[in-house]
Design a protein around this motif. Structure first.
Motif, PDB file in Angstrom:
ATOM      1  N   MET A 134       4.022 -64.640 -18.165  1.00 16.05           N
ATOM      2  CA  MET A 134       3.144 -63.346 -18.274  1.00 16.05           C
ATOM      3  C   MET A 134       4.023 -62.642 -19.367  1.00 16.05           C
ATOM      4  SD  MET A 134       2.095 -60.488 -15.397  1.00 16.05           S
ATOM      5  CE  MET A 134       3.351 -59.865 -15.087  1.00 16.05           C
ATOM      6  N   MET A 135       3.122 -62.312 -20.731  1.00 16.06           N
ATOM      7  CA  MET A 135       3.540 -61.572 -21.583  1.00 16.06           C
ATOM      8  C   MET A 135       3.402 -59.952 -21.454  1.00 16.06           C
ATOM      9  SD  MET A 135       4.830 -61.288 -24.688  1.00 16.06           S
ATOM     10  CE  MET A 135       5.034 -59.808 -25.612  1.00 16.06           C
ATOM     11  N   VAL A 136       4.443 -59.399 -21.206  1.00 20.19           N
ATOM     12  CA  VAL A 136       4.149 -57.961 -21.156  1.00 20.19           C
ATOM     13  C   VAL A 136       4.439 -57.042 -22.350  1.00 20.19           C
ATOM     14  CG1 VAL A 136       5.076 -56.059 -19.816  1.00 20.19           C
ATOM     15  CG2 VAL A 136       5.062 -58.215 -18.532  1.00 20.19           C
ATOM     16  N   ALA A 137       3.219 -56.374 -22.646  1.00 22.35           N
ATOM     17  CA  ALA A 137       3.298 -55.769 -23.864  1.00 22.35           C
ATOM     18  C   ALA A 137       2.645 -54.288 -23.655  1.00 22.35           C
ATOM     19  CB  ALA A 137       2.585 -56.224 -25.225  1.00 22.35           C
ATOM     20  N   SER A 138       3.375 -53.129 -24.201  1.00 23.64           N
ATOM     21  CA  SER A 138       2.813 -51.944 -24.094  1.00 23.64           C
ATOM     22  C   SER A 138       1.850 -51.613 -25.290  1.00 23.64           C
ATOM     23  CB  SER A 138       3.885 -50.918 -23.832  1.00 23.64           C
ATOM     24  OG  SER A 138       4.791 -50.935 -25.196  1.00 23.64           O
ATOM     25  N   TYR A 157       2.312 -72.473 -23.860  1.00 23.03           N
ATOM     26  CA  TYR A 157       1.504 -73.781 -24.073  1.00 23.03           C
ATOM     27  C   TYR A 157       2.086 -74.940 -24.173  1.00 23.03           C
ATOM     28  CZ  TYR A 157      -2.909 -71.128 -24.287  1.00 23.03           C
ATOM     29  OH  TYR A 157      -4.199 -70.310 -23.939  1.00 23.03           O
ATOM     30  N   VAL A 158       3.223 -74.807 -25.028  1.00 20.42           N
ATOM     31  CA  VAL A 158       4.053 -75.914 -25.184  1.00 20.42           C
ATOM     32  C   VAL A 158       4.884 -76.386 -23.957  1.00 20.42           C
ATOM     33  CG1 VAL A 158       6.237 -76.682 -26.437  1.00 20.42           C
ATOM     34  CG2 VAL A 158       4.490 -75.239 -27.740  1.00 20.42           C
ATOM     35  N   ALA A 159       5.115 -75.389 -23.322  1.00 16.60           N
ATOM     36  CA  ALA A 159       5.838 -75.511 -22.039  1.00 16.60           C
ATOM     37  C   ALA A 159       4.971 -75.926 -20.627  1.00 16.60           C
ATOM     38  CB  ALA A 159       6.823 -74.486 -21.424  1.00 16.60           C
ATOM     39  N   ALA A 160       3.517 -76.114 -20.921  1.00 15.46           N
ATOM     40  CA  ALA A 160       2.707 -76.219 -20.064  1.00 15.46           C
ATOM     41  C   ALA A 160       2.704 -75.001 -18.876  1.00 15.46           C
ATOM     42  CB  ALA A 160       2.831 -77.743 -19.239  1.00 15.46           C
ATOM     43  N   VAL A 161       3.118 -73.972 -19.305  1.00 15.68           N
ATOM     44  CA  VAL A 161       3.131 -72.738 -18.307  1.00 15.68           C
ATOM     45  C   VAL A 161       1.996 -71.946 -18.649  1.00 15.68           C
ATOM     46  CG1 VAL A 161       4.449 -70.909 -17.402  1.00 15.68           C
ATOM     47  CG2 VAL A 161       5.518 -72.930 -18.271  1.00 15.68           C
ATOM     48  N   ALA A 162       0.939 -71.712 -17.412  1.00 13.33           N
ATOM     49  CA  ALA A 162      -0.061 -71.028 -17.746  1.00 13.33           C
ATOM     50  C   ALA A 162      -0.013 -69.377 -18.201  1.00 13.33           C
ATOM     51  CB  ALA A 162      -0.903 -70.832 -16.246  1.00 13.33           C
ATOM     52  N   PRO A 163      -0.397 -68.864 -19.268  1.00 13.84           N
ATOM     53  CA  PRO A 163       0.027 -67.769 -20.011  1.00 13.84           C
ATOM     54  C   PRO A 163      -1.060 -66.486 -19.099  1.00 13.84           C
ATOM     55  CG  PRO A 163      -1.679 -68.956 -21.463  1.00 13.84           C
ATOM     56  CD  PRO A 163      -1.553 -69.705 -20.123  1.00 13.84           C
ATOM     57  N   ILE A 164      -0.377 -65.284 -19.026  1.00 10.10           N
ATOM     58  CA  ILE A 164      -1.266 -63.989 -18.664  1.00 10.10           C
ATOM     59  C   ILE A 164      -0.760 -62.985 -19.638  1.00 10.10           C
ATOM     60  CG2 ILE A 164      -1.279 -62.478 -16.678  1.00 10.10           C
ATOM     61  CD1 ILE A 164      -0.600 -64.445 -14.656  1.00 10.10           C
ATOM     62  N   ILE A 165      -1.686 -62.342 -19.929  1.00 11.49           N
ATOM     63  CA  ILE A 165      -1.165 -61.133 -20.795  1.00 11.49           C
ATOM     64  C   ILE A 165      -1.385 -59.883 -19.913  1.00 11.49           C
ATOM     65  CG2 ILE A 165      -1.917 -59.494 -22.897  1.00 11.49           C
ATOM     66  CD1 ILE A 165      -2.923 -62.108 -24.118  1.00 11.49           C
ATOM     67  N   LYS A 208       2.870 -68.299  -6.758  1.00 15.62           N
ATOM     68  CA  LYS A 208       3.551 -68.791  -7.889  1.00 15.62           C
ATOM     69  C   LYS A 208       4.664 -68.343  -8.399  1.00 15.62           C
ATOM     70  CE  LYS A 208      -0.839 -70.531  -9.056  1.00 15.62           C
ATOM     71  NZ  LYS A 208      -1.092 -72.020  -9.269  1.00 15.62           N
ATOM     72  N   VAL A 209       5.203 -69.051  -9.225  1.00 18.18           N
ATOM     73  CA  VAL A 209       6.570 -68.778 -10.062  1.00 18.18           C
ATOM     74  C   VAL A 209       6.254 -68.383 -11.260  1.00 18.18           C
ATOM     75  CG1 VAL A 209       8.731 -69.228 -10.821  1.00 18.18           C
ATOM     76  CG2 VAL A 209       8.060 -70.258  -8.661  1.00 18.18           C
ATOM     77  N   THR A 210       6.329 -66.872 -11.735  1.00 21.39           N
ATOM     78  CA  THR A 210       5.839 -66.366 -12.793  1.00 21.39           C
ATOM     79  C   THR A 210       7.103 -65.509 -13.512  1.00 21.39           C
ATOM     80  OG1 THR A 210       3.815 -65.586 -11.780  1.00 21.39           O
ATOM     81  CG2 THR A 210       4.125 -64.860 -13.979  1.00 21.39           C
ATOM     82  N   VAL A 211       7.119 -66.086 -14.880  1.00 18.85           N
ATOM     83  CA  VAL A 211       8.372 -65.452 -15.487  1.00 18.85           C
ATOM     84  C   VAL A 211       7.739 -64.441 -16.469  1.00 18.85           C
ATOM     85  CG1 VAL A 211       8.034 -67.356 -17.324  1.00 18.85           C
ATOM     86  CG2 VAL A 211      10.108 -65.992 -17.326  1.00 18.85           C
TER      87      VAL A 211
END
Length: 350
Positions: A134-138, A157-165, A208-211
């Motif tokens: 999860m990309m956190v942006a203000s 995408y390179v790490a095969a980890v699903a993205p969230i904004i 899920k495990v979300t970074v």
């Protein structure tokens, strides 16, 4: 007269496994390649790292507790990072002033990496076994930076980890300019502000495990404190002069989410990371960067063979899409900025 100790003997009081240091004498049989079997050793998840000490959550059929562990010498230089599933020996009771010993790291499903900048060849693993990034942006104070968002998406995408904004501080400005930029990618976008309902986000994180990754001062720690009320992550402020936030999280830490009402399954984990000023991608290939910009794929399909997609590339489909109004200048600039940084030789040679 007492016999002298043999050469290479190990002194008493060491904290290592004896088979890790079995050094045969000059005339003994060669050492075999047989390695100890730790398949029955208890396993746990690394949830924190601090100066050579690892916090591990040990989970079994009849117990669940945290313990502190060190890394066994047999692991060598291989790093142990938050999210790793490890096997342990030693004192695994978790009692005060006791230490377990990490003797094995299970194969990682995913690894999120970054480099310090685009010229640094050393890739640094951040988190292991994450399902989501999860990309956190203000949206303001400090404002969102599409270039940073793009870099983190590419790394995901390179790490095969699903993205969230996740866009915070929507009470300060309209999120439309950012959401319109990323909606074509099909990436889930969550918009929140102080006191907003987080039920949608909680459902996305469940099981899920979300970074979480983001600049300092974007509200990442505040968000985690709302998701995990007893997390007590420190929050900071944004410098009025530089517009940059002060880093408050100084280490990577995994936090279990509270159970959702009516759900029995694992509520999931969030992994907080220190705020970053940059996100290097020096070891990422140009092809991987293009894969991260999924909205550009249709425009490069008709590029001439061998097109490198840089500015000035003859008959590049991206320029044609830009001229036809099908591609926004902001997306193309962001893509080429990352491409130029990691594919400099190709760019300079045309």
């Amino acid at each position: 007269m007492s016999a002298r100790p043999t050469r290479g003997a190990i002194g008493r009081g060491t904290d290592f496994d004896s088979h890790d240091f079995s050094r045969p004498s000059r005339h003994s049989r060669p050492r075999t390649k047989e390695r100890p079997d730790y398949s029955d050793a208890p396993s746990g998840r690394v949830i924190g790292v601090d100066r050579g000490r690892y916090r591990v959550l040990l989970e079994g059929r009849e117990y669940t507790h945290e313990l502190t562990a060190t890394k066994s010498r047999r692991i060598g230089r291989k790093g142990v990072i938050v999210g790793d599933v490890v096997r342990l020996t030693g004192d695994t009771s978790g009692r005060k002033d006791t230490l377990g010993r990490i003797v094995e790291v299970e194969p990682r499903r995913t690894v999120l990496n970054r480099t310090a900048d685009d010229t640094d060849p050393t890739e640094r693993p951040i988190v292991a076994n994450a399902d989501q990034l999860m990309m956190v942006a203000s949206l303001a104070d400090p404002p969102a930076r599409p270039g940073m968002i793009d870099r983190v998406l590419v790394a995901g995408y390179v790490a095969a980890v699903a993205p969230i904004i996740c866009l915070t501080k929507s009470d300060l400005t309209d999120p439309a300019p950012i959401t319109e930029l990323y909606e074509p990618l099909g990436v889930p976008i969550v918009i929140c502000e102080p006191g907003s309902d987080l039920s949608e986000l909680k459902s996305m994180l469940a099981s899920k495990v979300t970074v979480l990754v983001g600049h300092s001062g974007v509200g990442k720690s505040t968000l985690i404190n709302r998701l995990v009320p007893d997390a007590e992550r420190r929050t900071g402020h944004v410098n009025d002069v530089t517009g940059k936030g002060r880093q408050t999280s100084t280490s990577v830490v995994a936090l279990r989410l509270p159970a959702l009402e009516g759900r029995i399954a694992d509520p999931g984990w969030v992994i907080d990371t220190p705020g970053v000023r940059s996100f290097g991608l020096s070891n990422v290939s140009p092809e991987a960067i293009l894969a991260g910009f999924t909205d550009l794929a249709e425009f490069v399909a008709d590029c001439p063979r061998g097109c490198n997609h840089h500015a000035g590339a003859p008959e590049c489909g991206l320029d044609a899409a830009l001229a036809g109004g099908e591609l926004s200048p902001e997306r193309l600039v962001s893509f080429r900025r990352i491409l130029d940084a990691v594919d400099r030789p190709a760019y300079e040679n045309g």
